[in-house]
Design an enzyme around this catalytic site. Structure first.
Site, short mmCIF file in Angstrom:
data_model
loop_
_atom_site.label_atom_id
_atom_site.label_comp_id
_atom_site.label_asym_id
_atom_site.label_seq_id
_atom_site.Cartn_x
_atom_site.Cartn_y
_atom_site.Cartn_z
N HIS A 50 0.79 -1.24 0.00
CA HIS A 50 0.00 0.00 0.00
C HIS A 50 0.82 1.28 0.00
O HIS A 50 0.26 2.37 -0.07
CB HIS A 50 -0.92 0.02 1.23
CG HIS A 50 -2.05 -0.97 1.13
ND1 HIS A 50 -3.33 -0.60 0.80
CD2 HIS A 50 -2.10 -2.31 1.31
CE1 HIS A 50 -4.12 -1.66 0.79
NE2 HIS A 50 -3.39 -2.72 1.10
N ASP A 70 3.43 9.54 -0.90
CA ASP A 70 2.25 8.78 -0.50
C ASP A 70 2.03 7.70 -1.55
O ASP A 70 2.15 7.98 -2.75
CB ASP A 70 1.02 9.72 -0.45
CG ASP A 70 0.11 9.43 0.74
OD1 ASP A 70 0.07 8.27 1.18
OD2 ASP A 70 -0.57 10.36 1.20
#
Ligand code: GDG
Length: 469
Positions: free
Chosen positions: A161, A368
């Site tokens: 992720h 991110d």
């Protein structure tokens, strides 16, 4: 084929009304899959948590089992606070200065990964079918190889992720090779972006001598696909919230109570990767540069408590509070405050009301994997603007996965504070039609990446034979 999912956190939570799905996209995407196919979800049980090790769910008509791996204080500290969050997390975000020496966490990480794998193998042993395992994230890097050892016939997927760093950064870790070998037990490894997948393949080539063929890593006689599988949000849920009368009313109350014509919104976990301090520095320069906007523009920043007790997070909290005090002390006038800051968790309906109320979302993480807040903001704002609500704009760090997909965002390098000031000004000044056009473009991308589609696509790909292109 039944499915065994392995993730650090369980997909259900206790509420005053009983057990319910946990908040967040992963649970909302994967619970329906498990309910449909049956199987299990293996997660940790934190020390002090009072939950069953085996929990059939839903209680009234069980479709699958939540299996919890109980952790001692020391295991939790080494595996979760230690190797996962003070080594792998900062390293993968290129924030090497936050990385602690891994030596004292290594054993706990190995032990916990082994216990997750044992629990999953035990569940799979109960059925005659070849099992399908889906491992989530950086907490469980060693699990795929352990599952492969126990069940050579299994289909094993892993989804990562967060960003996968360049091989030269990843190899800083003394355990880099051991961790890579762990992940290469999988058949399919998914990342948010093509760049992350490429970094992973190159890490396998440079550190282990694996061969790369297209998206596949050939290693020890096996083929491992490493490819982008970008995640999104539960779009229907957020579009529904955008049109919910209670959310609309709350959003209007929020705007009427705030002394400002324009609202700039930030929503993040309180994490050093999210770039809060640089964002505030940029906003301070913005206020210096545009005195005519004092009294007219306010920033509203939500920081959700996260990983408290880890020194870097506690220190960040103090620095953020200091910056908020400095900026408000310097610029506030009468009833107007330039910067509103909230350190607490909000409900999803409250978040949706804020997304709807904002003129600009300012999301400049230093790195991110994806950034789902950007998707949520775009979904709510686009849906509201189609109903006649004034359109809004998104300023987004170019160092996020979301920047690869949300073409309508105003993208900016988060380390360039002058660039951030310019991007914020440009976003506030965009003509309405241009904002609408950008929102429509983002809405298309957000819908395309819906989290239910993501889960279905990943599992289809995991089922596909290895030589299918
Ligand atoms: C990791 C990766 C990747 C936040 N505050 C509250 C709240 N949230 C929700 C948001 C959003 C989620 O948390 C945050 O997701 P992000 O993607 O923005 O960031 P991370 O938490 O760092 O997630 C990231 C993601 O995994 C998925 O793969 O995109 O790159 O770092 O959904 O809405 N939710 C509620 N109250 C809050 O106060 N209810």
């Amino acid at each position: 084929m039944s499915l065994v999912l392995l993730a650090n956190r369980a997909p259900i939570r206790q509420t005053p009304e009983g057990w319910a799905a946990a908040l967040g996209g992963l649970a909302s995407a994967l619970l329906p899959v498990l309910e449909d196919r049956g199987g299990a979800w293996v997660a940790m049980r934190e020390p002090g948590e009072d939950t069953p090790e085996h929990q059939p769910y839903p209680a009234e008509d069980p479709a699958f089992t939540v299996r919890r791996v109980p952790l001692s204080e020391d295991e939790f500290d080494g595996y979760y606070n230690g190797l996962s969050n003070q080594v792998l997390w900062p390293l993968s975000h290129y924030l090497v200065e936050y990385v602690l020496p891994e030596r004292r966490f290594r054993e706990a990480y190995r032990t916990v990964n082994r216990r997750f794998a044992e629990a999953a193998l035990e569940i799979a042993a109960a059925s005659d079918d070849a099992p399908q395992f889906w491992v989530q994230d950086y907490h469980l890097m060693m699990v795929p190889a352990l599952l492969r050892e126990g069940r050579p016939d299994a289909r094993i997927g892993h989804f990562w992720h967060i960003p996968w760093p360049a091989p030269e950064v990843f190899r800083i870790l003394p355990s880099a090779r051991e961790l890579l070998r762990g992940m290469l037990g999988a058949d399919l490894v998914g990342f948010h972006t093509a760049g992350d997948a490429e970094n992973f393949r190159e890490s396998a080539r440079d550190l282990l001598g694996a061969t790369i063929e297209g998206v596949e890593v050939l290693w020890q006689g096996r083929r491992v696909r490493a490819e982008p599988h970008p995640i999104g949000i539960d779009v229907g849920k957020f579009e529904g919230l955008a049109a919910d009368p209670a959310v609309i009313a709350e959003s209007e109350t929020f705007r009427s109570e705030l002394v400002a014509d324009k609202v700039v919104l930030g929503v993040d976990r309180l994490d050093y990767t999210k770039g809060l301090l640089l964002r505030f520095e940029a906003f301070e320069r913005f206020l210096e540069a545009y005195p005519e906007l004092h009294g007219k523009v306010s920033m509203f920043q939500i920081a959700t408590p996260s990983r408290t007790g880890i020194p870097a997070y506690d220190q960040l909290k103090r620095e953020v509070e200091e910056a908020v005090g400095r900026i408000n002390g310097r610029f506030a006038e009468g009833a107007w405050s330039p910067l509103h800051y909230r350190y607490r968790a909000f409900t999803q309906a409250e978040l949706a009301a804020l997304y709807r109320a904002a003129d600009v979302a300012l999301l400049p993480p230093l790195r991110d994997g994806m950034n789902l807040v950007a998707h949520e903001f775009a979904a709510v704002s686009a849906a509201a603007s189609r109903e006649g609500h004034p359109p809004a704009a998104l300023v987004l760090s170019e160092l996020t996965g979301a920047a690869d997909y949300l073409g309508g965002a105003v993208c900016v390098n988060p380390y360039d504070t002058d660039g951030l000031v310019r991007a914020l000004r440009a976003a506030l000044d965009l003509p309405r039609d241009e904002k609408r056009r950008r929102l429509n473009e983002m809405q298309g991308a957000v819908r395309e990446l819906d989290v239910h589609t993501w889960a279905a696509r990943f599992l289809d790909r995991l089922d596909a034979p290895a030589d299918a292109a």
